[in-house]
Design a protein around this motif. Sequence first.
Motif, PDB file in Angstrom:
ATOM      1  N   THR A 230       0.843  -1.187   0.000  1.00 46.38           N
ATOM      2  CA  THR A 230       0.000   0.000   0.000  1.00 46.38           C
ATOM      3  C   THR A 230       0.883   1.243   0.000  1.00 46.38           C
ATOM      4  O   THR A 230       1.813   1.337   0.800  1.00 46.38           O
ATOM      5  N   PRO A 231       0.653   2.193  -0.881  1.00 42.60           N
ATOM      6  CA  PRO A 231       1.467   3.417  -0.889  1.00 42.60           C
ATOM      7  C   PRO A 231       1.455   4.094   0.474  1.00 42.60           C
ATOM      8  O   PRO A 231       0.382   4.277   1.072  1.00 42.60           O
ATOM      9  N   PRO A 232       2.620   4.481   1.004  1.00 40.57           N
ATOM     10  CA  PRO A 232       2.663   5.121   2.319  1.00 40.57           C
ATOM     11  C   PRO A 232       2.055   6.516   2.320  1.00 40.57           C
ATOM     12  O   PRO A 232       1.640   7.010   3.359  1.00 40.57           O
ATOM     13  N   ASN A 233       2.035   7.154   1.153  1.00 37.60           N
ATOM     14  CA  ASN A 233       1.450   8.491   1.049  1.00 37.60           C
ATOM     15  C   ASN A 233       0.444   8.489  -0.110  1.00 37.60           C
ATOM     16  O   ASN A 233       0.814   8.693  -1.265  1.00 37.60           O
ATOM     17  N   PRO A 234      -0.830   8.264   0.192  1.00 37.10           N
ATOM     18  CA  PRO A 234      -1.834   8.177  -0.875  1.00 37.10           C
ATOM     19  C   PRO A 234      -1.956   9.455  -1.707  1.00 37.10           C
ATOM     20  O   PRO A 234      -2.427   9.401  -2.852  1.00 37.10           O
ATOM     21  N   ASP A 235      -1.547  10.593  -1.158  1.00 36.95           N
ATOM     22  CA  ASP A 235      -1.672  11.862  -1.863  1.00 36.95           C
ATOM     23  C   ASP A 235      -0.484  12.149  -2.786  1.00 36.95           C
ATOM     24  O   ASP A 235      -0.497  13.123  -3.527  1.00 36.95           O
ATOM     25  N   ALA A 236       0.543  11.299  -2.727  1.00 37.09           N
ATOM     26  CA  ALA A 236       1.716  11.481  -3.576  1.00 37.09           C
ATOM     27  C   ALA A 236       1.454  10.924  -4.974  1.00 37.09           C
ATOM     28  O   ALA A 236       0.424  10.293  -5.234  1.00 37.09           O
ATOM     29  N   ILE A 237       2.397  11.151  -5.889  1.00 41.81           N
ATOM     30  CA  ILE A 237       2.372  10.461  -7.179  1.00 41.81           C
ATOM     31  C   ILE A 237       2.985   9.087  -6.948  1.00 41.81           C
ATOM     32  O   ILE A 237       4.197   8.965  -6.702  1.00 41.81           O
ATOM     33  N   ASN A 238       2.177   8.060  -6.985  1.00 43.01           N
ATOM     34  CA  ASN A 238       2.628   6.709  -6.668  1.00 43.01           C
ATOM     35  C   ASN A 238       2.690   5.861  -7.929  1.00 43.01           C
ATOM     36  O   ASN A 238       1.700   5.723  -8.657  1.00 43.01           O
ATOM     37  N   ILE A 239       3.862   5.301  -8.192  1.00 46.17           N
ATOM     38  CA  ILE A 239       4.077   4.423  -9.339  1.00 46.17           C
ATOM     39  C   ILE A 239       4.175   2.999  -8.820  1.00 46.17           C
ATOM     40  O   ILE A 239       5.078   2.671  -8.037  1.00 46.17           O
ATOM     41  N   LEU A 240       3.237   2.143  -9.222  1.00 51.03           N
ATOM     42  CA  LEU A 240       3.210   0.761  -8.766  1.00 51.03           C
ATOM     43  C   LEU A 240       3.989  -0.106  -9.751  1.00 51.03           C
ATOM     44  O   LEU A 240       3.679  -0.137 -10.945  1.00 51.03           O
ATOM     45  N   MET A 241       5.006  -0.822  -9.238  1.00 48.82           N
ATOM     46  CA  MET A 241       5.893  -1.578 -10.118  1.00 48.82           C
ATOM     47  C   MET A 241       6.049  -3.012  -9.651  1.00 48.82           C
ATOM     48  O   MET A 241       5.927  -3.321  -8.460  1.00 48.82           O
ATOM     49  N   ASP A 242       6.338  -3.882 -10.608  1.00 43.73           N
ATOM     50  CA  ASP A 242       6.704  -5.264 -10.319  1.00 43.73           C
ATOM     51  C   ASP A 242       8.222  -5.364 -10.430  1.00 43.73           C
ATOM     52  O   ASP A 242       8.763  -5.365 -11.538  1.00 43.73           O
ATOM     53  N   PRO A 243       8.956  -5.432  -9.308  1.00 44.16           N
ATOM     54  CA  PRO A 243      10.425  -5.431  -9.366  1.00 44.16           C
ATOM     55  C   PRO A 243      11.017  -6.654 -10.035  1.00 44.16           C
ATOM     56  O   PRO A 243      12.209  -6.681 -10.331  1.00 44.16           O
ATOM     57  N   GLY A 244      10.232  -7.682 -10.276  1.00 42.23           N
ATOM     58  CA  GLY A 244      10.796  -8.905 -10.823  1.00 42.23           C
ATOM     59  C   GLY A 244      10.777  -9.010 -12.327  1.00 42.23           C
ATOM     60  O   GLY A 244      11.279  -9.971 -12.885  1.00 42.23           O
ATOM     61  N   LEU A 245      10.202  -8.036 -13.040  1.00 39.49           N
ATOM     62  CA  LEU A 245       9.978  -8.206 -14.470  1.00 39.49           C
ATOM     63  C   LEU A 245      11.157  -7.773 -15.343  1.00 39.49           C
ATOM     64  O   LEU A 245      11.512  -8.449 -16.285  1.00 39.49           O
TER      65      LEU A 245
END
Length: 304
Positions: free
Chosen positions: A117-132
């Motif tokens: 879960t993003p620690p700061n919901p109000d930030a610009i959050n980029i969700l990534m899969d580190p394994g790809l």
Amino acid sequence: MAWQQLHIQCEKSQAELAETLMLEADALSISLNDAGDQPLFEPLPGESPLWDDVVITALFDTSVNLEYISQSIAEQVIATRVWQSNVDDKDWEREWMKNYHPIECANNLWIVPKWLTPPNPDAINILMDPGLAFGTGYHATTRLCIDWLTEQDLTDKVVIDYGCGSGILGIVALKLGAKAVYAVDIDPQAVLATKQNAERNGVLAQLQAFLPQEFEQFCQNSAVLPTQMITANILAKPLISLAPYFATLLEPNGEIVLAGLIENQVDDVKTAYQAFFDMESDFTFSSQEDKHWHRLSGKKADKR
């Protein structure tokens, strides 16, 4: 269930023999690690560079006579050191995930592993899969480019992310206001990873990913050039060779950012680009861990 590990430290010329003998002894898995502190750069597809001094670790179950295997391999491999260890059983699928955590970049932008879960919901959050694929925010060269992007005005710009890896730089550009991104990589897995990560972040409609030959064909058949920005986080040698090509992709005063450089490569790359671009900066991290990585940026020279 506990496991046994056999470790062999040797020169890379002995690594293939040691690995083969371990597999013949029914090793369940084998990993290779640097025995010293020798950097290896991102390999091209099909390449498998190896450190000069390597530690080969093989995993065995407890039914195996590891002492016998150790002695047998030591008689055939010229090794600096041979030793054994035990490993407790774990949920390995979850274990590797513990190594990843949200990263705060510049100007309130966060890189967040997709399962957190993003620690700061109000930030610009980029969700990534580190394994790809390479470039998920955990390497200094990626963060150098991200920090640069957060300082630019990307409103309605068209960006080329050349050597896109995971697609993170293009996704960041879109989240910061870019109109469209063309992502290019020589690795088909990177093209796939870029599309998947773009979909995960809700920007797939604005991003197209290509192999280089596909991108060249696309440019010939579409009125997409020139564009306003290029990001290229790759290696010094291809960066140098790509300088004239990148100049054809950008409009006058179009911006470019380059990363993946260590100190003794900066001058050669800068020289290659100064024929086409007004290079503006050479930036490196101040932290001890990342200080050897550099970034260059500039604008295409306006020859009108």
